[in-house]
Design a protein around this motif. Structure first.
Motif, mmCIF file in Angstrom:
data_model
loop_
_atom_site.group_PDB
_atom_site.id
_atom_site.type_symbol
_atom_site.label_atom_id
_atom_site.label_comp_id
_atom_site.label_asym_id
_atom_site.label_seq_id
_atom_site.Cartn_x
_atom_site.Cartn_y
_atom_site.Cartn_z
ATOM 1 N N ARG A 192 0.828 -1.209 0.000
ATOM 2 C CA ARG A 192 0.000 0.000 0.000
ATOM 3 C C ARG A 192 0.862 1.259 0.000
ATOM 4 O O ARG A 192 0.521 2.268 -0.647
ATOM 5 N N GLN A 193 1.980 1.209 0.695
ATOM 6 C CA GLN A 193 2.906 2.339 0.649
ATOM 7 C C GLN A 193 3.523 2.491 -0.735
ATOM 8 O O GLN A 193 3.657 3.606 -1.263
ATOM 9 N N LEU A 194 3.894 1.369 -1.348
ATOM 10 C CA LEU A 194 4.505 1.427 -2.680
ATOM 11 C C LEU A 194 3.498 1.893 -3.730
ATOM 12 O O LEU A 194 3.865 2.635 -4.654
ATOM 13 N N MET A 195 2.255 1.477 -3.621
ATOM 14 C CA MET A 195 1.243 1.913 -4.562
ATOM 15 C C MET A 195 1.060 3.431 -4.476
ATOM 16 O O MET A 195 0.978 4.118 -5.515
ATOM 17 N N ALA A 196 1.016 3.973 -3.281
ATOM 18 C CA ALA A 196 0.898 5.423 -3.109
ATOM 19 C C ALA A 196 2.130 6.131 -3.663
ATOM 20 O O ALA A 196 2.024 7.201 -4.293
ATOM 21 N N TYR A 197 3.295 5.535 -3.454
ATOM 22 C CA TYR A 197 4.541 6.116 -3.972
ATOM 23 C C TYR A 197 4.537 6.156 -5.489
ATOM 24 O O TYR A 197 4.891 7.176 -6.097
ATOM 25 N N LEU A 198 4.146 5.063 -6.125
ATOM 26 C CA LEU A 198 4.122 5.017 -7.593
ATOM 27 C C LEU A 198 3.101 5.987 -8.165
ATOM 28 O O LEU A 198 3.352 6.636 -9.195
ATOM 29 N N GLN A 199 1.948 6.103 -7.530
ATOM 30 C CA GLN A 199 0.905 6.992 -8.028
ATOM 31 C C GLN A 199 1.265 8.456 -7.862
ATOM 32 O O GLN A 199 0.779 9.305 -8.612
ATOM 33 N N ALA A 200 2.141 8.746 -6.886
ATOM 34 C CA ALA A 200 2.537 10.136 -6.644
ATOM 35 C C ALA A 200 3.681 10.595 -7.527
ATOM 36 O O ALA A 200 3.951 11.794 -7.620
ATOM 37 N N ARG A 201 4.337 9.655 -8.193
ATOM 38 C CA ARG A 201 5.467 10.036 -9.045
ATOM 39 C C ARG A 201 4.964 10.757 -10.285
ATOM 40 O O ARG A 201 3.908 10.431 -10.820
ATOM 41 N N PRO A 202 5.746 11.729 -10.790
ATOM 42 C CA PRO A 202 5.321 12.452 -12.005
ATOM 43 C C PRO A 202 5.360 11.533 -13.226
ATOM 44 O O PRO A 202 6.082 10.568 -13.260
#
Length: 202
Positions: A192-202
């Motif tokens: 869940r942390q990685l999914m949020a990280y990937l979605q926040a990347r430009p």
């Protein structure tokens, strides 16, 4: 399973065939498998060379390969986000340690997770072995108690495969597979942390 619950499409790669693996699977060398179609790579190299259990089997550390360092370099070379999982005692960098108690599980199972992205840890709340049963060793034999020599509470061993599955949060594995597994709650938390990280990347 934890990454699947976090929203990822999961593909497994292992040199050994995994009969009960619940997702798409390829029997191959993960170190040479093409990474192009993936967003994240999770790697769990053999832990036997680093485990504290080796004190019970002299020579075991020399028998098993130490793959974390070459694996880390290979993962960095892909340019992808990666996670390396292994036991306490393994030479990890930028890691968090997860415990079953943080997820209301009835097993100890401390594991370290190194990640190329920043991961937040959970409150450990771990009081050692007294709150947990061990999912290790030979097949459970009816609740045998492991006594300790240091004066602390005994280690309670699970009494059945069903109990072990319930304590791990895994209902599709055999006893030999459970002994090598990590609870899906761990990778769901990381996923869940990685999914949020990937979605926040430009």
């Amino acid at each position: 399973m934890g990454y699947h619950r976090a929203g990822f499409e999961v593909v497994g790669v292992d040199t050994a065939f995994q009969k009960h693996y619940p997702f798409e699977f390829y029997q191959a060398d993960a170190l040479t498998y093409p990474p192009d179609s993936f967003d994240v790579i999770h790697a769990s190299p053999p832990c036997q060379a680093y485990s504290s259990m080796n004190r019970r089997w002299p020579g075991a550390q020399d028998k098993w390969p130490r793959l974390i360092e070459p694996l880390r370099e290979a993962l960095k070379a892909t340019g992808l986000t990666y996670v390396i999982e292994n036991v306490v005692g393994a030479p990890m960098e930028n890691y968090i340690t997860l415990c079953g108690r943080s997820f209301d599980l009835g097993t100890h199972r401390h594991r370290k997770f190194e990640c190329s992205a920043l991961l937040l840890n959970t409150p450990m709340w771990c009081r050692g072995w007294r709150d947990h049963a061990g999912v290790y060793g030979r097949y459970p034999d009816g609740g045998r108690i492991w006594t300790r020599k240091d004066g602390h509470a005994p280690l309670v061993r699970v009494g059945s495969l069903l109990e072990a599955q319930q304590r791990m949060g895994i209902d599709w594995m055999t006893w030999p597979e459970l002994k090598e597994a990590i609870p899906p709650a761990y990778t769901e938390y990381i996923g869940r942390q990685l999914m949020a990280y990937l979605q926040a990347r430009p």
